[in-house]
Design a protein around this motif. Sequence first.
Motif, PDB file in Angstrom:
ATOM      1  N   ALA A 196       0.754  -0.844   0.228  1.00 50.29           N
ATOM      2  CA  ALA A 196       0.123   0.045   0.261  1.00 50.29           C
ATOM      3  C   ALA A 196       0.781   1.061   0.103  1.00 50.29           C
ATOM      4  O   ALA A 196       0.457   2.245  -0.984  1.00 50.29           O
ATOM      5  CB  ALA A 196      -0.914   0.193   1.023  1.00 50.29           C
ATOM      6  N   GLU A 197       1.705   1.203   0.567  1.00 52.32           N
ATOM      7  CA  GLU A 197       2.176   2.548   0.730  1.00 52.32           C
ATOM      8  C   GLU A 197       3.610   3.109  -0.479  1.00 52.32           C
ATOM      9  O   GLU A 197       3.938   3.890  -0.136  1.00 52.32           O
ATOM     10  CB  GLU A 197       3.381   1.937   1.922  1.00 52.32           C
ATOM     11  CG  GLU A 197       3.551   3.044   3.206  1.00 52.32           C
ATOM     12  CD  GLU A 197       5.374   2.730   4.292  1.00 52.32           C
ATOM     13  OE1 GLU A 197       5.067   3.785   5.105  1.00 52.32           O
ATOM     14  OE2 GLU A 197       5.513   1.249   4.311  1.00 52.32           O
ATOM     15  N   SER A 198       3.742   1.717  -0.930  1.00 56.21           N
ATOM     16  CA  SER A 198       4.138   1.807  -2.800  1.00 56.21           C
ATOM     17  C   SER A 198       3.607   3.418  -3.635  1.00 56.21           C
ATOM     18  O   SER A 198       4.073   3.618  -4.449  1.00 56.21           O
ATOM     19  CB  SER A 198       4.192   0.472  -2.717  1.00 56.21           C
ATOM     20  OG  SER A 198       3.418   0.300  -3.576  1.00 56.21           O
ATOM     21  N   SER A 199       2.323   3.659  -3.009  1.00 57.20           N
ATOM     22  CA  SER A 199       1.530   4.678  -3.731  1.00 57.20           C
ATOM     23  C   SER A 199       1.706   6.453  -2.945  1.00 57.20           C
ATOM     24  O   SER A 199       2.288   6.173  -2.133  1.00 57.20           O
ATOM     25  CB  SER A 199      -0.339   3.996  -3.657  1.00 57.20           C
ATOM     26  OG  SER A 199      -0.718   5.820  -4.161  1.00 57.20           O
ATOM     27  N   PRO A 200       1.688   6.300  -4.069  1.00 58.17           N
ATOM     28  CA  PRO A 200       2.182   8.181  -3.874  1.00 58.17           C
ATOM     29  C   PRO A 200       1.205   8.590  -3.253  1.00 58.17           C
ATOM     30  O   PRO A 200       1.400   9.904  -2.493  1.00 58.17           O
ATOM     31  CB  PRO A 200       2.485   8.971  -5.080  1.00 58.17           C
ATOM     32  CG  PRO A 200       1.802   7.942  -6.247  1.00 58.17           C
ATOM     33  CD  PRO A 200       1.856   6.749  -5.936  1.00 58.17           C
ATOM     34  N   PHE A 201       0.044   7.998  -3.308  1.00 59.43           N
ATOM     35  CA  PHE A 201      -1.318   9.177  -2.719  1.00 59.43           C
ATOM     36  C   PHE A 201      -1.641   8.281  -1.325  1.00 59.43           C
ATOM     37  O   PHE A 201      -2.622   8.628  -0.912  1.00 59.43           O
ATOM     38  CB  PHE A 201      -2.394   8.557  -3.747  1.00 59.43           C
ATOM     39  CG  PHE A 201      -2.563   8.596  -5.540  1.00 59.43           C
ATOM     40  CD1 PHE A 201      -1.644  10.096  -5.360  1.00 59.43           C
ATOM     41  CD2 PHE A 201      -2.031   8.531  -5.970  1.00 59.43           C
ATOM     42  CE1 PHE A 201      -2.375  10.885  -5.903  1.00 59.43           C
ATOM     43  CE2 PHE A 201      -1.572   8.751  -7.182  1.00 59.43           C
ATOM     44  CZ  PHE A 201      -1.485  10.337  -7.667  1.00 59.43           C
ATOM     45  N   TYR A 202      -0.886   7.704  -0.674  1.00 58.16           N
ATOM     46  CA  TYR A 202      -0.855   6.669   0.647  1.00 58.16           C
ATOM     47  C   TYR A 202      -0.859   7.260   1.775  1.00 58.16           C
ATOM     48  O   TYR A 202      -1.763   7.193   2.772  1.00 58.16           O
ATOM     49  CB  TYR A 202      -0.351   5.538   0.441  1.00 58.16           C
ATOM     50  CG  TYR A 202      -0.663   3.990   2.203  1.00 58.16           C
ATOM     51  CD1 TYR A 202      -1.754   4.238   1.850  1.00 58.16           C
ATOM     52  CD2 TYR A 202       0.052   3.937   2.701  1.00 58.16           C
ATOM     53  CE1 TYR A 202      -2.517   3.147   2.525  1.00 58.16           C
ATOM     54  CE2 TYR A 202      -0.018   3.493   4.377  1.00 58.16           C
ATOM     55  CZ  TYR A 202      -1.317   2.977   3.570  1.00 58.16           C
ATOM     56  OH  TYR A 202      -2.079   2.278   4.997  1.00 58.16           O
ATOM     57  N   LYS A 203       0.506   9.016   1.616  1.00 53.44           N
ATOM     58  CA  LYS A 203       0.501   9.465   2.468  1.00 53.44           C
ATOM     59  C   LYS A 203      -0.628   9.791   2.684  1.00 53.44           C
ATOM     60  O   LYS A 203      -2.128  10.912   3.889  1.00 53.44           O
ATOM     61  CB  LYS A 203       1.786   9.323   2.971  1.00 53.44           C
ATOM     62  CG  LYS A 203       2.442   9.248   3.069  1.00 53.44           C
ATOM     63  CD  LYS A 203       3.496  10.296   4.427  1.00 53.44           C
ATOM     64  CE  LYS A 203       5.194   9.434   4.442  1.00 53.44           C
ATOM     65  NZ  LYS A 203       5.640   8.944   3.161  1.00 53.44           N
ATOM     66  N   THR A 204      -1.189  10.923   1.833  1.00 55.16           N
ATOM     67  CA  THR A 204      -2.783  11.489   1.243  1.00 55.16           C
ATOM     68  C   THR A 204      -3.710  10.993   2.013  1.00 55.16           C
ATOM     69  O   THR A 204      -4.379  11.705   3.054  1.00 55.16           O
ATOM     70  CB  THR A 204      -2.213  11.832   0.079  1.00 55.16           C
ATOM     71  OG1 THR A 204      -1.432  11.947  -0.238  1.00 55.16           O
ATOM     72  CG2 THR A 204      -3.401  13.359   0.360  1.00 55.16           C
ATOM     73  N   ARG A 205      -4.076   9.634   1.915  1.00 54.28           N
ATOM     74  CA  ARG A 205      -4.827   8.999   1.915  1.00 54.28           C
ATOM     75  C   ARG A 205      -5.201   8.677   3.831  1.00 54.28           C
ATOM     76  O   ARG A 205      -5.938   9.106   4.380  1.00 54.28           O
ATOM     77  CB  ARG A 205      -4.740   7.778   1.551  1.00 54.28           C
ATOM     78  CG  ARG A 205      -5.553   6.263   2.305  1.00 54.28           C
ATOM     79  CD  ARG A 205      -6.291   5.016   1.496  1.00 54.28           C
ATOM     80  NE  ARG A 205      -6.722   4.345   2.625  1.00 54.28           N
ATOM     81  CZ  ARG A 205      -7.724   4.288   2.475  1.00 54.28           C
ATOM     82  NH1 ARG A 205      -8.443   5.231   1.892  1.00 54.28           N
ATOM     83  NH2 ARG A 205      -8.483   2.854   3.581  1.00 54.28           N
ATOM     84  N   ILE A 206      -4.087   8.136   4.661  1.00 56.80           N
ATOM     85  CA  ILE A 206      -3.699   7.866   5.772  1.00 56.80           C
ATOM     86  C   ILE A 206      -3.624   9.920   6.985  1.00 56.80           C
ATOM     87  O   ILE A 206      -4.510  10.189   7.723  1.00 56.80           O
ATOM     88  CB  ILE A 206      -2.352   7.937   5.948  1.00 56.80           C
ATOM     89  CG1 ILE A 206      -2.187   6.133   5.270  1.00 56.80           C
ATOM     90  CG2 ILE A 206      -2.333   8.106   7.929  1.00 56.80           C
ATOM     91  CD1 ILE A 206      -3.537   5.552   5.683  1.00 56.80           C
ATOM     92  N   VAL A 207      -3.728  10.641   6.135  1.00 54.65           N
ATOM     93  CA  VAL A 207      -2.922  11.916   6.762  1.00 54.65           C
ATOM     94  C   VAL A 207      -4.467  12.460   7.138  1.00 54.65           C
ATOM     95  O   VAL A 207      -5.256  13.222   7.975  1.00 54.65           O
ATOM     96  CB  VAL A 207      -2.208  12.964   6.051  1.00 54.65           C
ATOM     97  CG1 VAL A 207      -2.881  14.734   6.437  1.00 54.65           C
ATOM     98  CG2 VAL A 207      -1.244  12.953   6.108  1.00 54.65           C
ATOM     99  N   ALA A 208      -5.471  12.406   5.714  1.00 55.60           N
ATOM    100  CA  ALA A 208      -7.050  12.562   6.013  1.00 55.60           C
ATOM    101  C   ALA A 208      -8.062  11.768   6.405  1.00 55.60           C
ATOM    102  O   ALA A 208      -9.199  11.839   6.812  1.00 55.60           O
ATOM    103  CB  ALA A 208      -7.621  12.826   4.862  1.00 55.60           C
ATOM    104  N   MET A 209      -7.171  10.442   7.612  1.00 53.69           N
ATOM    105  CA  MET A 209      -7.924  10.039   8.415  1.00 53.69           C
ATOM    106  C   MET A 209      -8.912  10.300   8.951  1.00 53.69           C
ATOM    107  O   MET A 209     -10.179   9.392   9.597  1.00 53.69           O
ATOM    108  CB  MET A 209      -7.489   8.695   8.631  1.00 53.69           C
ATOM    109  CG  MET A 209      -8.255   6.976   7.059  1.00 53.69           C
ATOM    110  SD  MET A 209      -9.385   6.239   7.210  1.00 53.69           S
ATOM    111  CE  MET A 209      -8.640   5.879   5.388  1.00 53.69           C
ATOM    112  N   GLU A 210      -8.021  10.712  10.087  1.00 54.57           N
ATOM    113  CA  GLU A 210      -8.460  11.275  11.423  1.00 54.57           C
ATOM    114  C   GLU A 210     -10.544  11.705  11.074  1.00 54.57           C
ATOM    115  O   GLU A 210     -11.269  11.884  11.930  1.00 54.57           O
ATOM    116  CB  GLU A 210      -7.916  11.393  12.195  1.00 54.57           C
ATOM    117  CG  GLU A 210      -7.262  11.081  13.327  1.00 54.57           C
ATOM    118  CD  GLU A 210      -8.385  10.476  13.551  1.00 54.57           C
ATOM    119  OE1 GLU A 210      -8.451  10.279  15.116  1.00 54.57           O
ATOM    120  OE2 GLU A 210      -7.438   8.377  14.012  1.00 54.57           O
TER     121      GLU A 210
END
Length: 324
Positions: A196-210
């Motif tokens: 999952a982490e290899s996607s360039p969009f993964y960090k953006t996804r996690i940051v918006a989760m809360e």
Amino acid sequence: MKVTAKAPSNIAFIKYWGKRDEKLRIPENSSISMNLSRAFTITSVEFSNKFKSDSLFINGLKASVDETKRVSIHLDLIRSLSKINDFARVESRNNFPKASGIASSASGFAALTLAGAKAAGLSLSEKELTILARLGSGSACRSIPDGFVEWKMGRTGNDSYAHSLFAPQFWNICDLIAVVGKSSKKVSSSEGHAIAESSPFYKTRIVAMENKLKKIKLAMKNKDFTKFGEILEAEAINMHMVMMTSNPPLYYWLPETLKVMVKVMEWRNKGLESYFTIDAGPNVHVICRTKDVDRLTKRLRKLSGVRSVLVNTPALGARIIEVV
Ligand code: DP6
């Protein structure tokens, strides 16, 4: 003693995709789901010093070496907690056909955990059971508590558990599973989490989760179906974009998957409101209000490529159903 447990499958509105700790199955984010009434697993477990090894039967057939190994690893956890050394015989039945593409690891590991813990003489709280089930398959922890469930991600393992947000009768909504293909996934969800982490969009996804979790919980509490639906549909697309942009890319959709998605949006624009979500497979889960079930089911069944539609209401979590 042979103990039998029944556990539902669940559909996530906010998904679990990516792990902070692969072995302990600590997720990168909390997730929210609903237990499904029409998709469940019934599993019996018996430990005995007569057995020479663990054995696993799924729908009456001897399971593969890989499936048996994953179950054995889970039984080892139960054995170490209860300090018993006996091997076990495990018999598991899904009420949904294997070819329906409905994943069985959530219901399977929830039922195995409950039956196995009791057969080994353990007496665990619901929270402890969810932690144990999580170690077998992450999403299985959400199939233990009742109704609408939140899995709190935690940090260390013992604080990564699931609990019920609302009882099944809290909200009259349904999940119509439009079955469009076989699951025989080329890439399992366990392997998918790892990249999952290899996607360039993964960090953006996690940051918006809360923020997303906060918003969907509020929409559920207020029974604001439109807000709830908008969040869960955008969330499904968000996860699939991460899947499709990971390395290697993961495409779980079939042409029929997209066809159902487009129809759901089209019907909604014309006033028949429902929202879709999709897991690591091609089937489309159409979330709607109970009053719209008949109309939507009829329309979904008419679509070419839809093999069947399973109507699910919110369900109780895992239960022991027999001890002999
Ligand atoms: C897409 O729980 O099957 O269904 O912990 O490796 O067994 P493991 O993964 P699993 O992943 C489920 C992924 C999902 C989303 C979800 O149910 O939240």
